[in-house]
Design an enzyme around this catalytic site. Structure first.
Site, PDB file in Angstrom:
ATOM      1  N   LYS A 270       0.841  -1.201   0.000  1.00 12.79           N
ATOM      2  CA  LYS A 270       0.000   0.000   0.000  1.00 12.79           C
ATOM      3  C   LYS A 270       0.877   1.251   0.000  1.00 12.79           C
ATOM      4  O   LYS A 270       0.677   2.175  -0.810  1.00 12.79           O
ATOM      5  CB  LYS A 270      -0.913   0.020   1.234  1.00 12.79           C
ATOM      6  CG  LYS A 270      -1.882   1.197   1.268  1.00 12.79           C
ATOM      7  CD  LYS A 270      -2.551   1.368   2.612  1.00 12.79           C
ATOM      8  CE  LYS A 270      -1.618   2.089   3.566  1.00 12.79           C
ATOM      9  NZ  LYS A 270      -2.286   2.484   4.834  1.00 12.79           N
ATOM     10  N   ASP A 288      -6.403   0.560   0.876  1.00 16.15           N
ATOM     11  CA  ASP A 288      -6.492   0.791   2.314  1.00 16.15           C
ATOM     12  C   ASP A 288      -7.866   0.341   2.799  1.00 16.15           C
ATOM     13  O   ASP A 288      -8.635  -0.272   2.031  1.00 16.15           O
ATOM     14  CB  ASP A 288      -6.217   2.256   2.646  1.00 16.15           C
ATOM     15  CG  ASP A 288      -7.317   3.195   2.138  1.00 16.15           C
ATOM     16  OD1 ASP A 288      -8.241   2.723   1.423  1.00 16.15           O
ATOM     17  OD2 ASP A 288      -7.256   4.398   2.454  1.00 16.15           O
TER      18      ASP A 288
END
Length: 407
Positions: A270, A288
């Protein structure tokens, strides 16, 4: 003396001494009348007196009766006058009670109607949501084929286009001026808000502007600077490690590939895609919590693992849209499609959402759930892009002065 004179004399003498016969009779009659009159007068007087006394008695009785009536009337008037205020009060109380009763009845009726309306609205929404779920369950039970990849890709494209119109200003919500600052800010954003990170980093970057400076930082001093972001000890350890790795392995520069970035302490996929997509222009999905929650609500995937979610969404959209689709989706999740109370009634893409009705559907109530610029509040960045329609976020109290002094 002559005869004539004798006659006169005789006549005259008689007249003087005794009355003539006619006169005597007249006098007798008069006397009788007078006697009668004298006798009648006492009787009449007595009768008159009796009549007068009777009349006086009657008059007195009448006057007494009138006086008694007046007295009775006056007494009654006084009693009425005395009773009047109490009567008026009683009447006023009775009227007030009746008015209160009417108002209470009206309020109860209005409340009942309102409750009925709300109940009907909730029932309708519940029926809609329940109907959609039942329809899905019925299709699955009947062995109906799941949605095709082409259909999902078409829906994903429509959602992306709709979000692009709403969030034409979508951007990374971390303040940064170079890849190193973005990398550090992204590591600090774990388990906190971008706003708190943006309020913390000005003083941090003022003291440690390069990887070399941060690698040489005193751990306790670094911890104190990043304390507002939470988990400051583990985050300080990651920042010291990645700064040393950048200094020792990459010549003090941030690498531009996923494979190299994920080797740095505290950096996962991420974080790597945030840095690549926004500092280097390399397309990538930032999966996320907001992104994962929304793509599942949109029925674009059922996966919960971040890597699997990334792979399935990659297949639905062109590579050129990956970075911006991430920003738009995250913007939507933070502002409207919240985890616990999504503002369905204020959602601009409600018609494209298969999960519509999970949140508040009343438009007025839904508006109160909007956040940041959508709710008329400051954004998360202290230095937002020029096309940002909202207000900049305020600095952390006391930190703006410290940052200015450090610079």
């Amino acid at each position: 003396m002559s005869e004539h004179q004798a006659a006169r004399s005789t006549t005259t003498g008689r007249t003087a001494k005794e009355p003539a016969p006619g006169a005597t009779a007249a006098r007798t009659a008069g006397s009788k009348k007078a006697a009668a009159s004298k006798k009648a007068t006492p009787e009449k007087a007595a009768a008159k007196r009796a009549a007068t006394q009777t009349a006086s008695t009657k008059s007195a009785a009448t006057k007494k009766a009138a006086t008694a009536k007046k007295a009775t009337a006056e007494k009654a008037g006084k009693k009425t006058a005395e009773k009047s205020p109490a009567t008026k009060k009683t009447a006023a109380k009775t009227t007030a009670k009746k008015t209160t009763a009417k108002k209470t009845a009206a309020k109860k009726t209005a409340a009942t109607k309102t409750a009925a309306t709300k109940a009907a609205a909730k029932k309708t929404a519940a029926k809609g949501a329940a109907g959609a779920k039942k329809a899905t369950a019925a299709k699955q039970a009947a062995g109906t084929k799941p949605e095709s990849q082409e259909s999902k890709a078409e829906r994903a494209a429509r959602i992306n286009d709709a979000l692009a119109e709403v969030y034409y200003y979508a951007h990374p919500e971390l303040d940064f001026e170079n890849p190193f600052e973005l990398l550090v800010a992204t590591v600090l954003s774990a388990q906190t808000t971008d706003l708190r990170v943006n309020q913390t980093t000005p003083a941090l970057f003022a003291k440690y502007p390069t990887p070399e400076d941060m690698a040489a930082a005193d751990p306790e001093a670094l911890e104190e600077l990043i304390r507002p972001t939470g988990f400051f000890r583990s985050k300080a350890k990651s920042l010291l490690g990645l700064s040393a790795a950048l200094r020792d392995d990459f010549g003090g520069t941030v690498p531009g590939t996923v494979e190299e970035l994920v080797k740095l302490p505290g950096v996962g996929r991420k974080t790597a895609f945030v840095v690549l997509g926004n500092a280097f222009g390399v397309p990538g999905l930032t999966v996320d919590t907001h992104f994962g929650r929304l793509v599942r609500r949109w029925k674009l995937t059922e996966q919960t693992d971040a890597v699997k979610v990334e792979q399935e969404i990659d297949d639905l959209l062109p590579e050129s849209e990956w970075t911006m689709f991430s920003h738009r989706t995250i913007f939507h999740g933070r502002r409207i499609c919240h985890s616990r109370k999504p503002a369905c009634g204020a959602c601009p893409i409600a018609e494209l959402c298969p999960s519509y009705g999970e949140g508040e559907t009343d438009p007025e109530k839904a508006k109160k759930l909007l956040k940041y610029e959508m709710g008329g509040q400051p954004g998360q960045r202290l230095k937002p892009p020029a096309d940002y329609p909202g207000r900049p976020a305020p600095p952390l109290p006391g930190r703006d002065q410290a940052a200015g002094a450090a610079r």
